[in-house]
Design an enzyme around this catalytic site. Structure first.
Site, PDB file in Angstrom:
ATOM      1  N   ASP A 138      -9.098  13.713  37.788  1.00 20.75           N
ATOM      2  CA  ASP A 138      -9.497  14.922  38.811  1.00 20.75           C
ATOM      3  C   ASP A 138      -8.402  16.321  38.500  1.00 20.75           C
ATOM      4  O   ASP A 138      -7.453  15.863  37.589  1.00 20.75           O
ATOM      5  CB  ASP A 138      -8.791  14.770  39.560  1.00 20.75           C
ATOM      6  CG  ASP A 138     -10.027  13.736  39.885  1.00 20.75           C
ATOM      7  OD1 ASP A 138     -11.610  14.124  41.413  1.00 20.75           O
ATOM      8  OD2 ASP A 138      -9.478  12.086  40.259  1.00 20.75           O
ATOM      9  N   SER A 177     -10.969   6.492  38.413  1.00 22.08           N
ATOM     10  CA  SER A 177     -10.016   7.972  38.527  1.00 22.08           C
ATOM     11  C   SER A 177      -8.669   8.110  38.029  1.00 22.08           C
ATOM     12  O   SER A 177      -7.623   6.752  38.739  1.00 22.08           O
ATOM     13  CB  SER A 177      -9.657   8.348  40.233  1.00 22.08           C
ATOM     14  OG  SER A 177      -9.262   9.637  39.830  1.00 22.08           O
ATOM     15  N   HIS A 202     -13.224   8.920  35.526  1.00 25.02           N
ATOM     16  CA  HIS A 202     -13.171   9.871  36.151  1.00 25.02           C
ATOM     17  C   HIS A 202     -11.378  11.071  35.902  1.00 25.02           C
ATOM     18  O   HIS A 202     -10.448  10.047  36.429  1.00 25.02           O
ATOM     19  CB  HIS A 202     -13.368   9.392  36.916  1.00 25.02           C
ATOM     20  CG  HIS A 202     -13.587  11.066  38.408  1.00 25.02           C
ATOM     21  ND1 HIS A 202     -15.111  11.288  38.736  1.00 25.02           N
ATOM     22  CD2 HIS A 202     -12.875  11.098  39.539  1.00 25.02           C
ATOM     23  CE1 HIS A 202     -14.942  11.987  40.182  1.00 25.02           C
ATOM     24  NE2 HIS A 202     -13.002  12.386  39.754  1.00 25.02           N
ATOM     25  N   ASP A 242     -17.837   9.781  45.422  1.00 22.69           N
ATOM     26  CA  ASP A 242     -16.067  10.105  45.419  1.00 22.69           C
ATOM     27  C   ASP A 242     -14.664  10.214  46.060  1.00 22.69           C
ATOM     28  O   ASP A 242     -15.476  10.888  47.225  1.00 22.69           O
ATOM     29  CB  ASP A 242     -16.025  11.153  44.130  1.00 22.69           C
ATOM     30  CG  ASP A 242     -14.456  11.579  43.380  1.00 22.69           C
ATOM     31  OD1 ASP A 242     -13.308  10.492  44.111  1.00 22.69           O
ATOM     32  OD2 ASP A 242     -13.556  12.931  42.903  1.00 22.69           O
TER      33      ASP A 242
HETATM   34  C1  DX5 Z   1      -9.883  13.676  44.952  1.00 26.50           C
HETATM   35  C2  DX5 Z   1     -10.095  12.889  43.938  1.00 26.50           C
HETATM   36  C3  DX5 Z   1     -10.635  11.028  43.862  1.00 26.50           C
HETATM   37  C4  DX5 Z   1      -9.709  10.170  44.387  1.00 26.50           C
HETATM   38  C5  DX5 Z   1     -10.325   9.131  44.226  1.00 26.50           C
HETATM   39  O1  DX5 Z   1      -9.755  14.194  45.663  1.00 26.50           O
HETATM   40  O2  DX5 Z   1     -11.929  13.620  44.193  1.00 26.50           O
HETATM   41  O3  DX5 Z   1     -11.575  11.484  42.825  1.00 26.50           O
HETATM   42  O4  DX5 Z   1      -8.965   9.806  42.901  1.00 26.50           O
HETATM   43  O5  DX5 Z   1      -9.025   8.024  44.610  1.00 26.50           O
HETATM   44  P1  DX5 Z   1      -9.317   7.090  45.926  1.00 26.50           P
HETATM   45  O6  DX5 Z   1      -9.696   6.127  45.231  1.00 26.50           O
HETATM   46  O7  DX5 Z   1      -7.771   6.474  45.669  1.00 26.50           O
HETATM   47  O8  DX5 Z   1      -9.556   7.377  46.867  1.00 26.50           O
HETATM   48 ZN    ZN Z   2     -12.208  12.876  42.074  1.00 24.74          ZN
END
Ligand code: DX5
Ligand code: ZN
Length: 229
Positions: free
Chosen positions: A39, A12, A37, A176
Site C-alpha cells: 500500500d 497487506s 499487497h 481491499d
Molecule cells: C487501506 C489499504 C488496505 C489495508 C487493508 O487503505 O488499501 O490494503 O491495508 O487493511 P485491513 O485488512 O486491516 O483492513
Molecule cells: Zn490496499
C-alpha cells in the site's frame, strides 16, 4: 503471471512490522500467502503516508510471487516507471486519482505491468465500464482508503455488477479493506478472487512466531472457498 479465478490471499504489509518488511514478506509467503499487497500512500490522495518506489524495490527480492502494488497517490503518471523499475507485477491506480485513468492504465501496461483500477466505496461500478479491455484487475475498496484495521463496508452488489460486466475476460476482482473469515465469503460468493487482508493475517503473529499467519490465512481461504462447496 498466469490468470485464474481461484481464491488468492494477499496480505497487506500495512499491518506488518515496518522495520522488517523483507522478513515479513518471506514469512507470510512461507505461511501460504499467494500475493503480497503493498500500500503506497501520499498524504494527499489519502490522509496517510506510507512509502514509495524505493521501499518497493527494497522489498522485491524478498517476494517470490506476485508483488501487488496499490497506489493511493495523485498524480500517478509521473511515478509509473519508478514502480516498474521497482519490480511491481500489478500496479493499481484509483479511478478517482485524476481525470485520465484511461491514459494511466495504458501507461501501466506500456511499462510491462498488469494494470489495476481501484474504486472507492462511493464510486459506482459504471465508472470502469469503458475500461474493460485495458485492465487486468479491478480493486473494490471495502473501506475508505488510508488506514488498515477499519470496518468492512458491504460492497457485495458492486462486486456482482462488476463480475457480470467482466464476463469471460481475464480480469481479477480484488477486495481491499476489512477482509476476514467473516466477510470473505460474502465477496467470494459475489465473484471476487483476490482477497487483501492486513490485520486479519498479521494478528497474533510475528517474524519470530509466524505460525499464526498461516492459521489466519488458512481460515480466510477456507471461509472464502466454502462458498464453492
Ligand atoms: C487501506 C489499504 C488496505 C489495508 C487493508 O487503505 O488499501 O490494503 O491495508 O487493511 P485491513 O485488512 O486491516 O483492513
Ligand atoms: Zn490496499
Amino acid at each position: 503471471m498466469t490468470f485464474d479465478r481461484s481464491i488468492k490471499i494477499a496480505p497487506s504489509i500495512l499491518a506488518a512490522d515496518f522495520a522488517n518488511f523483507g522478513a515479513e514478506c518471506a514469512a507470510v509467503e512461507a505461511q501460504g500467502a499467494d500475493w503480497i499487497h503493498v500500500d503506497v500512500m501520499d498524504g494527499h490522495f489519502v490522509p496517510n503516508i506510507t512509502f514509495g518506489p524505493a521501499t518497493c524495490a527494497a522489498i522485491r527480492p524478498h517476494i517470490r510471487g506476485v508483488m501487488d502494488v496499490h497506489l493511493m497517490i495523485a498524480p500517478v503518471d509521473p511515478y509509473i516507471q519508478a514502480f516498474a523499475d521497482a519490480g511491481a507485477d500489478v500496479l493499481t491506480a484509483h479511478v478517482e486519482a485524476g481525470p485520465h485513468i484511461h491514459r494511466t492504465l495504458q501507461a501501466i501496461r506500456g511499462a510491462g505491468m498488469k494494470a489495476g483500477v481501484a474504486l472507492n466505496p462511493g464510486t459506482p461500478a459504471v465508472a470502469v465500464e469503458e475500461l474493460m479491455n485495458m485492465v487486468d484487475l479491478i480493486c473494490v475498496m471495502t473501506v475508505n482508503p488510508g488506514f488498515g484495521g477499519q470496518k468492512f463496508i458491504d460492497m457485495t452488489s458492486k462486486v456482482a455488477t462488476l463480475r457480470a460486466m467482466i464476463g469471460d475476460r481475464p480480469i481479477h476482482i480484488e477486495i481491499d479493506g476489512g477482509v476476514d473469515a467473516n466477510t470473505a465469503p460474502l465477496v467470494a460468493k459475489a465473484g471476487a478472487d483476490v482477497l487483501v487482508a492486513g490485520s486479519a493475517v498479521f494478528k497474533g503473529g510475528s517474524v519470530d512466531n509466524p505460525i499464526p499467519y498461516g492459521e489466519n490465512i488458512r481460515n480466510i481461504r477456507a471461509a472464502a472457498e466454502g462458498v464453492w462447496t
